[in-house]
Scaffold this motif. Sequence first.
Motif, PDB file in Angstrom:
ATOM      1  N   MET A  62       0.278  -1.256   0.261  1.00  0.00           N
ATOM      2  CA  MET A  62      -0.299   0.090  -0.023  1.00  0.00           C
ATOM      3  C   MET A  62       1.135   1.069  -0.068  1.00  0.00           C
ATOM      4  O   MET A  62       1.993   1.754   0.301  1.00  0.00           O
ATOM      5  CB  MET A  62      -0.874   0.091   1.231  1.00  0.00           C
ATOM      6  CG  MET A  62      -0.401   0.296   2.329  1.00  0.00           C
ATOM      7  SD  MET A  62      -1.627   0.275   3.791  1.00  0.00           S
ATOM      8  CE  MET A  62      -0.142  -1.185   4.958  1.00  0.00           C
ATOM      9  N   ARG A  63       0.263   2.003  -0.770  1.00  0.00           N
ATOM     10  CA  ARG A  63       1.214   3.480  -0.995  1.00  0.00           C
ATOM     11  C   ARG A  63       0.629   4.814   0.797  1.00  0.00           C
ATOM     12  O   ARG A  63      -0.466   4.576   0.466  1.00  0.00           O
ATOM     13  CB  ARG A  63       1.098   3.885  -1.861  1.00  0.00           C
ATOM     14  CG  ARG A  63       1.999   5.190  -2.642  1.00  0.00           C
ATOM     15  CD  ARG A  63       2.426   5.367  -3.387  1.00  0.00           C
ATOM     16  NE  ARG A  63       2.980   6.426  -4.130  1.00  0.00           N
ATOM     17  CZ  ARG A  63       4.446   6.482  -3.871  1.00  0.00           C
ATOM     18  NH1 ARG A  63       5.033   4.993  -2.774  1.00  0.00           N
ATOM     19  NH2 ARG A  63       5.186   7.355  -3.884  1.00  0.00           N
TER      20      ARG A  63
ATOM     21  N   GLU B 275       5.997   3.614   0.488  1.00  0.00           N
ATOM     22  CA  GLU B 275       4.894   1.916   0.569  1.00  0.00           C
ATOM     23  C   GLU B 275       5.190   1.073   1.546  1.00  0.00           C
ATOM     24  O   GLU B 275       6.552   1.016   1.704  1.00  0.00           O
ATOM     25  CB  GLU B 275       5.496   1.040  -0.792  1.00  0.00           C
ATOM     26  CG  GLU B 275       5.297   1.846  -1.489  1.00  0.00           C
ATOM     27  CD  GLU B 275       5.811   1.828  -3.156  1.00  0.00           C
ATOM     28  OE1 GLU B 275       5.893   0.481  -3.787  1.00  0.00           O
ATOM     29  OE2 GLU B 275       5.868   2.641  -4.084  1.00  0.00           O
TER      30      GLU B 275
ATOM     31  N   PRO C  78       3.823  -3.059   3.893  1.00  0.00           N
ATOM     32  CA  PRO C  78       3.377  -4.487   3.404  1.00  0.00           C
ATOM     33  C   PRO C  78       1.895  -4.542   4.504  1.00  0.00           C
ATOM     34  O   PRO C  78       2.080  -3.836   4.883  1.00  0.00           O
ATOM     35  CB  PRO C  78       4.308  -5.336   4.188  1.00  0.00           C
ATOM     36  CG  PRO C  78       5.260  -4.034   5.576  1.00  0.00           C
ATOM     37  CD  PRO C  78       5.083  -2.826   4.742  1.00  0.00           C
ATOM     38  N   GLU C  79       1.661  -5.439   3.056  1.00  0.00           N
ATOM     39  CA  GLU C  79      -0.263  -5.656   3.581  1.00  0.00           C
ATOM     40  C   GLU C  79       0.238  -5.926   5.177  1.00  0.00           C
ATOM     41  O   GLU C  79      -0.865  -5.575   5.253  1.00  0.00           O
ATOM     42  CB  GLU C  79      -0.408  -6.623   2.485  1.00  0.00           C
ATOM     43  CG  GLU C  79      -0.791  -6.237   1.523  1.00  0.00           C
ATOM     44  CD  GLU C  79      -1.796  -5.636   1.484  1.00  0.00           C
ATOM     45  OE1 GLU C  79      -3.068  -5.318   1.986  1.00  0.00           O
ATOM     46  OE2 GLU C  79      -2.050  -3.701   0.674  1.00  0.00           O
ATOM     47  N   SER C  80       1.281  -6.563   5.929  1.00  0.00           N
ATOM     48  CA  SER C  80       1.096  -6.736   7.193  1.00  0.00           C
ATOM     49  C   SER C  80       0.918  -5.202   7.947  1.00  0.00           C
ATOM     50  O   SER C  80       0.536  -5.956   9.144  1.00  0.00           O
ATOM     51  CB  SER C  80       1.922  -7.319   7.707  1.00  0.00           C
ATOM     52  OG  SER C  80       3.188  -6.318   7.159  1.00  0.00           O
TER      53      SER C  80
ATOM     54  N   ARG D 210      -1.234  -2.585   7.080  1.00  0.00           N
ATOM     55  CA  ARG D 210      -2.794  -2.343   7.004  1.00  0.00           C
ATOM     56  C   ARG D 210      -3.271  -1.665   7.762  1.00  0.00           C
ATOM     57  O   ARG D 210      -3.771  -0.839   7.288  1.00  0.00           O
ATOM     58  CB  ARG D 210      -4.120  -3.367   5.653  1.00  0.00           C
ATOM     59  CG  ARG D 210      -4.440  -2.572   4.830  1.00  0.00           C
ATOM     60  CD  ARG D 210      -5.099  -2.850   3.815  1.00  0.00           C
ATOM     61  NE  ARG D 210      -4.517  -2.293   2.943  1.00  0.00           N
ATOM     62  CZ  ARG D 210      -4.629  -1.995   1.727  1.00  0.00           C
ATOM     63  NH1 ARG D 210      -5.052  -1.424   2.197  1.00  0.00           N
ATOM     64  NH2 ARG D 210      -3.639  -1.920   0.927  1.00  0.00           N
TER      65      ARG D 210
ATOM     66  N   GLU E   4      -4.554   1.759   8.207  1.00  0.00           N
ATOM     67  CA  GLU E   4      -5.270   2.439   7.916  1.00  0.00           C
ATOM     68  C   GLU E   4      -6.359   2.861   9.851  1.00  0.00           C
ATOM     69  O   GLU E   4      -7.382   4.066   9.060  1.00  0.00           O
ATOM     70  CB  GLU E   4      -6.582   1.042   7.162  1.00  0.00           C
ATOM     71  CG  GLU E   4      -6.104   1.351   6.017  1.00  0.00           C
ATOM     72  CD  GLU E   4      -7.207   0.334   5.181  1.00  0.00           C
ATOM     73  OE1 GLU E   4      -7.618  -0.894   5.893  1.00  0.00           O
ATOM     74  OE2 GLU E   4      -6.888   0.220   3.616  1.00  0.00           O
TER      75      GLU E   4
ATOM     76  N   SER F 153      -2.776   4.161  -0.354  1.00  0.00           N
ATOM     77  CA  SER F 153      -3.692   3.837  -1.213  1.00  0.00           C
ATOM     78  C   SER F 153      -3.651   2.492  -1.863  1.00  0.00           C
ATOM     79  O   SER F 153      -2.480   2.336  -1.064  1.00  0.00           O
ATOM     80  CB  SER F 153      -3.821   4.869  -2.575  1.00  0.00           C
ATOM     81  OG  SER F 153      -2.070   4.849  -2.312  1.00  0.00           O
ATOM     82  N   PRO F 154      -3.715   1.820  -2.920  1.00  0.00           N
ATOM     83  CA  PRO F 154      -3.367   0.550  -3.162  1.00  0.00           C
ATOM     84  C   PRO F 154      -1.789   0.657  -3.689  1.00  0.00           C
ATOM     85  O   PRO F 154      -2.137   1.894  -4.592  1.00  0.00           O
ATOM     86  CB  PRO F 154      -4.459  -0.395  -4.543  1.00  0.00           C
ATOM     87  CG  PRO F 154      -5.552   0.819  -4.008  1.00  0.00           C
ATOM     88  CD  PRO F 154      -5.209   1.848  -2.908  1.00  0.00           C
ATOM     89  N   GLN F 155      -1.143  -0.376  -3.633  1.00  0.00           N
ATOM     90  CA  GLN F 155       0.080  -0.026  -4.313  1.00  0.00           C
ATOM     91  C   GLN F 155      -0.318   0.395  -5.811  1.00  0.00           C
ATOM     92  O   GLN F 155      -0.585  -1.178  -5.925  1.00  0.00           O
ATOM     93  CB  GLN F 155       1.324  -0.847  -4.102  1.00  0.00           C
ATOM     94  CG  GLN F 155       2.440  -0.758  -3.829  1.00  0.00           C
ATOM     95  CD  GLN F 155       3.451  -1.964  -2.941  1.00  0.00           C
ATOM     96  OE1 GLN F 155       2.898  -2.767  -2.458  1.00  0.00           O
ATOM     97  NE2 GLN F 155       5.024  -1.847  -3.021  1.00  0.00           N
TER      98      GLN F 155
END
Length: 70
Positions: free
Chosen positions: A1-2, A39, A41-43, A45, A49, A63-65
Amino acid sequence: MRITVDRELCCGSGNCVANAPEVFDQDDAEGLVELLVEEAPESLRAPVERAAHMCPVGAISVSPQAAPTN
Protein backbone atom coordinates in the motif's frame (compact mmCIF):
# COMPACT_ATOMS: atom_id res chain seq x y z
CA MET A 1 0.00 0.00 0.00
CA ARG A 2 1.11 3.55 -0.68
CA ILE A 3 0.95 6.14 2.09
CA THR A 4 1.09 9.91 1.82
CA VAL A 5 0.91 12.61 4.46
CA ASP A 6 0.13 16.32 4.28
CA ARG A 7 2.37 18.01 6.84
CA GLU A 8 0.60 21.31 6.28
CA LEU A 9 -2.64 19.77 7.57
CA CYS A 10 -0.99 17.89 10.45
CA CYS A 11 -1.80 19.18 13.93
CA GLY A 12 0.62 16.89 15.78
CA SER A 13 -1.92 14.77 17.65
CA GLY A 14 0.34 11.70 17.48
CA ASN A 15 -2.46 9.21 16.70
CA CYS A 16 -0.51 8.01 13.68
CA VAL A 17 2.59 7.20 15.72
CA ALA A 18 0.53 5.51 18.42
CA ASN A 19 -1.13 3.24 15.85
CA ALA A 20 1.70 2.53 13.40
CA PRO A 21 5.13 3.49 14.78
CA GLU A 22 6.80 1.42 12.05
CA VAL A 23 5.41 3.86 9.47
CA PHE A 24 5.02 7.22 11.22
CA ASP A 25 7.07 9.43 13.51
CA GLN A 26 6.87 13.03 14.69
CA ASP A 27 9.62 15.57 14.13
CA ASP A 28 11.35 17.02 17.18
CA ALA A 29 10.93 20.65 16.16
CA GLU A 30 7.17 20.96 15.63
CA GLY A 31 5.78 17.53 16.47
CA LEU A 32 4.43 17.10 12.94
CA VAL A 33 4.09 13.77 11.18
CA GLU A 34 7.10 12.24 9.48
CA LEU A 35 6.56 9.38 7.06
CA LEU A 36 9.16 6.66 7.61
CA VAL A 37 8.12 4.55 4.59
CA GLU A 38 6.02 5.51 1.57
CA GLU A 39 5.13 1.92 0.72
CA ALA A 40 4.27 -0.43 3.53
CA PRO A 41 3.61 -4.18 3.44
CA GLU A 42 0.07 -5.51 3.61
CA SER A 43 0.82 -6.80 7.10
CA LEU A 44 0.68 -3.17 8.29
CA ARG A 45 -2.57 -2.29 6.50
CA ALA A 46 -4.80 -2.46 9.59
CA PRO A 47 -2.70 -0.16 11.81
CA VAL A 48 -2.01 2.27 8.94
CA GLU A 49 -5.67 2.51 8.03
CA ARG A 50 -6.54 2.95 11.71
CA ALA A 51 -3.97 5.77 11.92
CA ALA A 52 -5.47 7.43 8.84
CA HIS A 53 -8.99 7.07 10.25
CA MET A 54 -7.98 8.49 13.64
CA CYS A 55 -6.13 11.49 12.20
CA PRO A 56 -8.27 14.44 13.34
CA VAL A 57 -7.42 16.54 10.28
CA GLY A 58 -7.27 13.86 7.57
CA ALA A 59 -3.57 14.38 6.86
CA ILE A 60 -2.94 10.70 5.98
CA SER A 61 -3.94 9.01 2.73
CA VAL A 62 -3.68 5.31 1.97
CA SER A 63 -3.98 3.84 -1.51
CA PRO A 64 -3.30 0.45 -3.09
CA GLN A 65 0.27 -0.09 -4.17
CA ALA A 66 0.75 0.38 -7.89
CA ALA A 67 1.23 -2.83 -9.85
CA PRO A 68 4.79 -3.35 -11.11
CA THR A 69 5.36 -2.59 -14.77
CA ASN A 70 7.22 -5.01 -17.01
